[in-house]
Design a protein around this motif. Structure first.
Motif, mmCIF file in Angstrom:
data_model
loop_
_atom_site.group_PDB
_atom_site.id
_atom_site.type_symbol
_atom_site.label_atom_id
_atom_site.label_comp_id
_atom_site.label_asym_id
_atom_site.label_seq_id
_atom_site.Cartn_x
_atom_site.Cartn_y
_atom_site.Cartn_z
ATOM 1 N N ALA A 118 53.494 50.715 40.999
ATOM 2 C CA ALA A 118 52.802 50.781 39.709
ATOM 3 C C ALA A 118 53.824 50.910 38.584
ATOM 4 O O ALA A 118 54.131 52.026 38.150
ATOM 5 C CB ALA A 118 51.842 51.966 39.707
ATOM 6 N N TRP A 149 45.607 58.679 31.731
ATOM 7 C CA TRP A 149 44.617 57.738 32.277
ATOM 8 C C TRP A 149 44.797 57.660 33.780
ATOM 9 O O TRP A 149 45.934 57.514 34.281
ATOM 10 C CB TRP A 149 44.802 56.349 31.653
ATOM 11 N N SER A 156 45.574 38.499 42.764
ATOM 12 C CA SER A 156 45.457 38.789 41.335
ATOM 13 C C SER A 156 44.937 40.207 41.146
ATOM 14 O O SER A 156 44.262 40.760 42.018
ATOM 15 C CB SER A 156 44.503 37.783 40.666
ATOM 16 N N TRP A 157 45.286 40.783 40.013
ATOM 17 C CA TRP A 157 44.797 42.120 39.677
ATOM 18 C C TRP A 157 43.408 42.026 39.090
ATOM 19 O O TRP A 157 43.134 41.144 38.270
ATOM 20 C CB TRP A 157 45.742 42.790 38.686
ATOM 21 N N GLY A 158 42.525 42.920 39.491
ATOM 22 C CA GLY A 158 41.179 42.966 38.936
ATOM 23 C C GLY A 158 41.147 43.830 37.686
ATOM 24 O O GLY A 158 42.179 44.246 37.166
ATOM 25 N N THR A 159 39.954 44.073 37.203
ATOM 26 C CA THR A 159 39.758 44.920 36.026
ATOM 27 C C THR A 159 39.994 46.382 36.413
ATOM 28 O O THR A 159 39.424 46.855 37.394
ATOM 29 C CB THR A 159 38.321 44.757 35.504
ATOM 30 N N PRO A 160 40.827 47.085 35.641
ATOM 31 C CA PRO A 160 41.082 48.489 35.963
ATOM 32 C C PRO A 160 39.791 49.304 36.001
ATOM 33 O O PRO A 160 38.913 49.118 35.155
ATOM 34 C CB PRO A 160 41.988 48.952 34.813
ATOM 35 N N ARG A 196 49.150 44.434 33.493
ATOM 36 C CA ARG A 196 49.363 43.947 34.855
ATOM 37 C C ARG A 196 48.192 43.074 35.310
ATOM 38 O O ARG A 196 48.216 42.544 36.419
ATOM 39 C CB ARG A 196 49.501 45.152 35.792
ATOM 40 N N ILE A 230 45.603 49.595 43.825
ATOM 41 C CA ILE A 230 46.581 50.652 43.591
ATOM 42 C C ILE A 230 45.843 51.835 42.968
ATOM 43 O O ILE A 230 45.103 51.661 41.991
ATOM 44 C CB ILE A 230 47.708 50.174 42.645
ATOM 45 N N VAL A 280 41.761 53.109 39.320
ATOM 46 C CA VAL A 280 42.184 52.168 40.354
ATOM 47 C C VAL A 280 42.416 50.802 39.729
ATOM 48 O O VAL A 280 41.642 50.352 38.890
ATOM 49 C CB VAL A 280 41.109 52.060 41.467
ATOM 50 N N LEU A 281 43.524 50.179 40.119
ATOM 51 C CA LEU A 281 43.755 48.787 39.737
ATOM 52 C C LEU A 281 43.489 47.942 40.980
ATOM 53 O O LEU A 281 44.293 47.930 41.915
ATOM 54 C CB LEU A 281 45.196 48.600 39.237
ATOM 55 N N PRO A 282 42.350 47.233 40.994
ATOM 56 C CA PRO A 282 41.985 46.489 42.211
ATOM 57 C C PRO A 282 42.887 45.272 42.392
ATOM 58 O O PRO A 282 43.342 44.667 41.420
ATOM 59 C CB PRO A 282 40.545 46.039 41.945
ATOM 60 N N LEU A 283 43.130 44.937 43.644
ATOM 61 C CA LEU A 283 43.906 43.761 43.991
ATOM 62 C C LEU A 283 42.993 42.794 44.734
ATOM 63 O O LEU A 283 42.333 43.181 45.705
ATOM 64 C CB LEU A 283 45.090 44.166 44.884
ATOM 65 N N HIS A 284 42.937 41.567 44.251
ATOM 66 C CA HIS A 284 42.038 40.579 44.848
ATOM 67 C C HIS A 284 42.824 39.438 45.481
ATOM 68 O O HIS A 284 43.919 39.102 45.021
ATOM 69 C CB HIS A 284 41.097 39.997 43.789
ATOM 70 N N VAL A 328 49.123 49.436 32.669
ATOM 71 C CA VAL A 328 48.080 49.032 33.623
ATOM 72 C C VAL A 328 47.419 47.734 33.154
ATOM 73 O O VAL A 328 47.296 46.771 33.923
ATOM 74 C CB VAL A 328 47.007 50.140 33.783
ATOM 75 N N LEU A 348 45.926 55.001 40.869
ATOM 76 C CA LEU A 348 46.769 55.556 39.811
ATOM 77 C C LEU A 348 46.299 56.960 39.471
ATOM 78 O O LEU A 348 45.284 57.143 38.784
ATOM 79 C CB LEU A 348 46.706 54.638 38.587
#
Lengths: 214, 214
Positions: free
Chosen positions: A128, B177, A186-190, A209, B85, B180-184, A206, B87
């Motif tokens: 992170a 803050w 790909s990163w999703g929506t936090p 990313r 991830i 979670v930062l989702p990974l797809h 965040v 956080l």
């Protein structure tokens, strides 16, 4: 240049071998999780875990009670990126496009307080980026519960496959669709923690990313 | 129910343990690549490779010359999905959301022709559903060059972490803050092999896969 020991020199598919240190750094730096292989009680054990890199050292961490970190002897750390499925005309020539690094060695338990902190910072930042400075630092109690291992990158191999399928000469005439199905990350929506009491905006480290991983 | 041997019973983070066979199947069936850990020459070696499942047997394949398939003794096969991830407010409590299966055992070299073919079909279909029937089947020569291993799913563990960070009680009040930062993962646009001579459309079994992996 990378090492040329027997176990880091490819016996087959030599054309997939990459031999530069920058190839190793590229695979490691793009990764999030490695698979750590140890021998525990005579049998292998493979666990996914985070890692960080500083120059030519890979750092691992975990609970001081973790079997995988307490095992003695050599380890193998593998970082794999799966980039696509290679769809050939024959089932035999199906393959994957990937980038893979394997590191062999005997890890050193890090005891120096300064190196331990630098290692934990590298591991956090690998997972992170920007997070180390934004969060509460480890307490002495937390540090005491954390084992940090250092693995030299002196013995490593990098294997990469990219591009279309390689079929048998006589198969190219077959009326079978062939090609590559790419796989993306790909990163999703936090997702803010529901337990957050203050109305804090998603920080830049965040939000910025939320772009494709590659 | 899954096994409860010492090495498949979690010593820490027991709340992440899943104990149903359907949990194991779900992790395995959603995967594309496993990490195979073997002991070769006394040291561990971890290689990424494809796999397939038929009921309670996991199948692996590879070149008959591959070190990883020629190693004797027990193996550990790990399949990991990284989902996000985590956080936290402290660096110590950063984590990952994941689903992970670990299988231990001594693989059996498959010699029966019918089982070998069923295994190769399962491995191909795991990587690329619909592909076995659409492509040229293995020749006797190709089959002779392929080692097939069967690993019983009798000793396995499944570990899953999902959800927001778990911080120390006193940290929840910090103005940091957390979330979670989702990974797809997702399939990209199929890339036809430039060597294709006929103008074949992308088949359904490839095109219909161009949806998010999960």
């Amino acid at each position: 240049m990378l090492s040329t020991t027997p176990r880091t020199t490819l016996g087959r598919a030599k054309d997939r071998s990459r031999t530069g240190r920058e190839d190793l750094y590229a695979v490691l730096d793009a990764g999030l999780v490695c698979h750590l292989g140890v021998v525990a009680g005579g049998v292998p054990m493979v666990v996914p875990t985070g890692y960080g890199r500083i120059d030519d050292t890979l750092y691992l961490h975990g609970s001081t009670g973790a079997t995988s970190l307490r095992a003695e002897g050599e380890v193998c750390v593998t970082v794999t990126h799966l980039d696509g499925i290679v769809l050939a005309r024959s089932s035999f020539n199906h393959s994957m496009n990937y980038r893979c690094a394997m590191i062999y060695g005997r890890p050193r338990r890090v005891k120096d307080a300064e190196e331990r902190l630098a290692a934990l910072r590298a591991i956090t930042e690998q997972l992170a980026p920007g997070r180390w400075d934004a969060t509460r630092k480890p307490t002495p109690k937390e540090l005491a519960a954390t084992a940090v291992l250092a693995l030299s990158l002196s013995e490593a191999s990098v294997k990469v496959r990219q591009g279309p399928p390689l079929d048998e000469e006589e198969d190219y005439a077959l009326p079978i669709w062939a090609g590559v199905l790419p796989l993306h990350q790909s990163w999703g929506t936090p997702e803010p923690d529901p337990a957050m009491t203050a109305d804090l905006p998603v920080p830049d480290h965040v939000a910025s990313r939320t772009i494709p991983v590659r």
